[in-house]
Design an enzyme around this catalytic site. Structure first.
Site, PDB file in Angstrom:
ATOM      1  N   TYR A 174       3.040  -5.947   8.751  1.00  0.00           N
ATOM      2  CA  TYR A 174       2.429  -6.923   9.637  1.00  0.00           C
ATOM      3  C   TYR A 174       3.269  -8.202   9.662  1.00  0.00           C
ATOM      4  CZ  TYR A 174      -1.435  -3.625   9.588  1.00  0.00           C
ATOM      5  OH  TYR A 174      -2.195  -2.496   9.706  1.00  0.00           O
ATOM      6  N   ARG A 223      -1.122 -10.376  -0.811  1.00  0.00           N
ATOM      7  CA  ARG A 223      -0.871  -8.933  -0.816  1.00  0.00           C
ATOM      8  C   ARG A 223       0.541  -8.666  -0.318  1.00  0.00           C
ATOM      9  NH1 ARG A 223      -4.300  -3.658   1.456  1.00  0.00           N
ATOM     10  NH2 ARG A 223      -4.531  -2.833  -0.641  1.00  0.00           N
ATOM     11  N   GLY A 337     -10.163   1.659  -2.688  1.00  0.00           N
ATOM     12  CA  GLY A 337     -10.380   1.649  -1.250  1.00  0.00           C
ATOM     13  C   GLY A 337     -11.354   2.710  -0.791  1.00  0.00           C
ATOM     14  N   ARG A 338     -10.821   3.895  -0.465  1.00  0.00           N
ATOM     15  CA  ARG A 338     -11.634   4.927   0.190  1.00  0.00           C
ATOM     16  C   ARG A 338     -12.862   5.329  -0.615  1.00  0.00           C
ATOM     17  NH1 ARG A 338      -7.836   9.424   0.110  1.00  0.00           N
ATOM     18  NH2 ARG A 338      -6.937   8.166  -1.553  1.00  0.00           N
TER      19      ARG A 338
END
Length: 370
Positions: A174, A223, A337-338
């Site tokens: 990003y 991050r 996370g997941r």
């Protein structure tokens, strides 16, 4: 004592006191119509706080730039309506006993998966999505200054609303990471350069501006990643010396915690130097800078997380590798996370030793806020 007890030691950095070492990783959910989080978002985060997560990091939430997001239902962290929504979120999390920070984001020239395009031209360091892949416009120095100011305003708003910390998204290809990466930063002004330290100037200015906006005692998380969504094999810092040259100035600028993203947390960062049991990315970042670190990458599940977005299911997996690394103090915190998308009570189940109660992750969970 249970095997997982080491995950439940308290941790403190500046004003942020956590009951345990487990962090909910930021995960894009795209459930904020018109950029405004609502009751469903507040309930989603509240359930994770009630389930025992030590620190919740929000999904990426974008700063005030004309094309800072690449999907239409990504939440804003600016504007009266969106900030009122986030005030509702943090109130719900605190009521459940949790701690939380927003992840502040600019998606740069990346594309979303839906085909949606922002009304304004996308922006990046050099008008590139990836090496030799043009997309959008190169940012002017005025654009860069306005972006730095937008990050600082968002962080100040986070503190004003009562959030416990703030995370800057500088990873995964990003905007900020596009400045780090030589493949997408071809600038010949002060925001470019041959060295990673030179290309980290924008990130350093963002960190310094946020530090000035939030004061000395409010923790700042950054991050970072070597890999990019544009190139899973990319490495910004192929040696420890280059990693130190990249990360130390950012810590000096005001970062308290480095959130070091790997696709698989157990893999050594420099196996050619350390061998198969060497430090991972977060371990090396901690060793080189002295900052606290968060590790992340396919925690608690059998499948690698990138595959999940292609529809693959993952089953719960033991935490032995994680516990071993926590016992040797390789990193300070671990982001999940997941497993937390599918099961808001994952932390409570781990603490109770309820391995039979842990749920599989199915990609269908991405289509709703459980």
């Amino acid at each position: 004592m249970g095997a997982a007890d080491i995950l439940f030691r308290p941790f403190q950095v500046k004003s942020l006191a956590l009951a345990n070492r487990i962090v909910m990783a930021p995960m894009t959910r795209t459930f904020a119509p018109e950029g405004v989080p609502g009751q469903a978002n507040a309930d989603y985060y509240r359930r994770r706080a009630a389930g025992g997560v030590g620190l919740i990091l929000s999904e990426g939430t974008v700063v005030d730039r004309p094309a800072s997001r690449n999907e239409p239902a990504i939440p804003f962290f600016h504007g009266e309506a969106a900030l009122a929504g986030w005030a509702q979120v943090i109130a719900a999390v605190h009521q459940a006993g949790g701690r939380m920070g927003p992840q502040l984001w600019h998606t740069g020239s990346t594309k979303g998966t839906s085909g949606w395009e922002p009304a304004a031209p996308v922006e990046s360091p050099s008008g590139l999505l990836a090496p030799d892949r043009p997309r959008g416009a190169a940012m002017s120095e005025e654009d860069i200054a306005d972006t730095v100011a937008a990050f600082a305003r968002a962080a100040a708003d986070a503190r004003r609303l009562g959030f416990d910390t703030v995370e800057i998204h500088g990873a995964h290809g990003y905007l900020i990471d596009q400045f780090f990466w030589a493949g997408t930063n071809r600038r010949d002004d002060r925001y470019g350069g041959a060295s990673l330290r030179e290309r980290a100037r924008l990130a350093g200015e963002v960190v310094a501006a946020i530090r000035a906006a939030v004061g000395p005692d409010y923790p700042i998380i950054l991050r970072v990643s070597q890999w990019k969504q544009q190139d899973f094999a990319a490495r910004l810092a192929p040696t420890p010396a280059e990693m130190a040259d990249w990360l130390q100035p950012l810590v000096d600028a005001g970062v308290d915690v480095l959130h070091c993203s790997q696709r698989r947390f157990w893999e050594p960062e420099f196996p050619e130097q350390d061998g198969a049991d060497g430090l991972n990315f977060a371990g090396w970042a901690k060793k080189l800078t002295g900052a606290a670190t968060i590790s992340v990458g396919s925690v608690g599940l059998s499948g690698e997380f990138i595959a999940a977005f292609g529809g693959e299911t993952s089953r719960p997996e033991g935490l032995e590798r994680l516990i071993e690394r926590m016992e040797r103090d390789e990193f300070d915190l671990i982001a999940v996370g997941r497993a937390l998308i599918s099961d808001p009570d994952w932390v409570a189940k781990v603490r109770a030793g309820d391995s039979d109660g842990l749920k599989d992750f199915d990609a269908s969970a991405l289509r709703e806020l459980v």
